[in-house]
Design an enzyme around this catalytic site. Sequence first.
Site, mmCIF file in Angstrom:
data_model
loop_
_atom_site.group_PDB
_atom_site.id
_atom_site.type_symbol
_atom_site.label_atom_id
_atom_site.label_comp_id
_atom_site.label_asym_id
_atom_site.label_seq_id
_atom_site.Cartn_x
_atom_site.Cartn_y
_atom_site.Cartn_z
ATOM 1 N N THR A 1 -0.955 3.455 8.407
ATOM 2 C CA THR A 1 -2.254 4.183 8.496
ATOM 3 C C THR A 1 -2.917 4.802 7.351
ATOM 4 O O THR A 1 -4.145 5.273 7.093
ATOM 5 C CB THR A 1 -2.456 5.432 9.416
ATOM 6 O OG1 THR A 1 -1.474 6.433 8.688
ATOM 7 C CG2 THR A 1 -2.070 5.071 11.019
ATOM 8 N N TRP A 2 -2.476 4.065 6.059
ATOM 9 C CA TRP A 2 -2.879 4.513 4.614
ATOM 10 C C TRP A 2 -4.728 3.835 4.786
ATOM 11 O O TRP A 2 -4.718 2.767 5.063
ATOM 12 C CB TRP A 2 -2.148 3.606 3.567
ATOM 13 C CG TRP A 2 -2.785 3.698 2.181
ATOM 14 C CD1 TRP A 2 -2.762 2.454 1.515
ATOM 15 C CD2 TRP A 2 -3.378 4.832 1.656
ATOM 16 N NE1 TRP A 2 -3.465 2.777 0.238
ATOM 17 C CE2 TRP A 2 -3.666 4.183 0.137
ATOM 18 C CE3 TRP A 2 -3.480 6.200 1.801
ATOM 19 C CZ2 TRP A 2 -4.353 4.880 -0.844
ATOM 20 C CZ3 TRP A 2 -3.759 7.007 0.668
ATOM 21 C CH2 TRP A 2 -4.437 6.302 -0.582
ATOM 22 N N ASP B 1 2.800 5.394 11.038
ATOM 23 C CA ASP B 1 3.355 5.898 10.114
ATOM 24 C C ASP B 1 2.135 6.595 9.219
ATOM 25 O O ASP B 1 0.955 5.744 9.182
ATOM 26 C CB ASP B 1 4.049 5.023 9.093
ATOM 27 C CG ASP B 1 4.032 5.363 7.741
ATOM 28 O OD1 ASP B 1 5.372 5.830 7.348
ATOM 29 O OD2 ASP B 1 3.513 5.474 6.756
ATOM 30 N N TYR C 1 -2.913 11.253 2.959
ATOM 31 C CA TYR C 1 -3.759 10.206 3.453
ATOM 32 C C TYR C 1 -5.095 11.030 3.904
ATOM 33 O O TYR C 1 -5.042 11.543 5.017
ATOM 34 C CB TYR C 1 -3.183 9.425 4.818
ATOM 35 C CG TYR C 1 -2.051 8.683 4.253
ATOM 36 C CD1 TYR C 1 -1.409 8.509 3.079
ATOM 37 C CD2 TYR C 1 -1.269 7.908 5.153
ATOM 38 C CE1 TYR C 1 -0.374 7.744 2.434
ATOM 39 C CE2 TYR C 1 -0.262 6.826 4.942
ATOM 40 C CZ TYR C 1 0.266 6.943 3.693
ATOM 41 O OH TYR C 1 1.417 6.199 3.381
ATOM 42 N N TYR D 1 6.761 -0.357 3.367
ATOM 43 C CA TYR D 1 5.369 -0.375 3.430
ATOM 44 C C TYR D 1 4.954 -1.392 2.346
ATOM 45 O O TYR D 1 5.471 -2.121 1.711
ATOM 46 C CB TYR D 1 4.784 0.889 2.813
ATOM 47 C CG TYR D 1 5.127 1.390 1.306
ATOM 48 C CD1 TYR D 1 4.321 0.759 0.320
ATOM 49 C CD2 TYR D 1 6.206 2.315 0.989
ATOM 50 C CE1 TYR D 1 4.639 1.217 -1.022
ATOM 51 C CE2 TYR D 1 6.471 2.517 -0.184
ATOM 52 C CZ TYR D 1 5.763 1.647 -1.160
ATOM 53 O OH TYR D 1 5.884 2.483 -2.608
ATOM 54 N N LEU E 1 2.614 -7.065 3.461
ATOM 55 C CA LEU E 1 1.982 -8.247 3.040
ATOM 56 C C LEU E 1 1.483 -8.447 1.743
ATOM 57 O O LEU E 1 0.865 -9.161 1.234
ATOM 58 C CB LEU E 1 0.711 -8.471 4.253
ATOM 59 C CG LEU E 1 1.072 -8.263 5.671
ATOM 60 C CD1 LEU E 1 -0.073 -8.555 6.627
ATOM 61 C CD2 LEU E 1 2.152 -9.459 5.963
#
Length: 260
Positions: free
Chosen positions: A15-16, A49, A54, A191, A194
């Site tokens: 959820t960053w 997460d 954040y 984390y 990608l």
Amino acid sequence: MKLCGKEASPVGLGTWKMGGGYWTPDYSKDDLYVSIIKYAIEKGINVIDTAEMYGGGHTEELVGRAIKDFDREKIIIITKVWPSHLKFHDVIESVKASLKRLNSEYIDLYLIHWPNPEVEIEETMRAMEKLVNEGIVRCVGVSNFSVELMKEAQSFYKIEANEIEYNLHHLEPEKDVIPYCESNGIKVIAYSPLAQGRVLSDKRVIDLAKKYGRTPAQIALNYLIRRSIPIPKASKPEHVDEIVSSWNFQLDKKDIEALK
């Protein structure tokens, strides 16, 4: 794989930058992000997460809004305490604030977000132990910890997981951190799975995507699933669908080797 006593989905949701960035909230897309988190849960992703940093805590508020209509016992919430809050009483205050924002009676997995050499790990781990004993936190872990730091933390209390950067363009953890975790019953949470999208233009990944009839993201995530729980972010329902379809096939051994 079980995480903190619950069966975890092979891939979680990061959820960053949902609801803001580095300690700064952004309320402009709240409804969108709440709907995405809900959609992910409906599709079978039960690991969410987040962190107190954040959006300055606003991201935790969005997670709290999203999970309120679901069975809390089937969801695994991971949140993290910032390195400037690692003294004993600061940890206690941080977790109370996170619980309030998440609107939850407990946190499944509470992580030290980054190590802080100015605070003894023992002091932080004693606070973590207290939280588990009080039932506020189900289990504790670390993030961005080396093998040596994990060993030190483990000497004071059991670590459930280490959340690290792990992707096809950053395979260094396979040399030491991941083998150590596997040998010591510590889960790996990946984390940036990608690499901020960079792996999607990797020719090896694109070629394998064609071979398997998958997307590059699904190939990249499938590689990581073997040894971790990757936590990509999704900002559209189709991204969630893509993530969910990343764990229902298996790469051949020779193709795994070709990606290393």
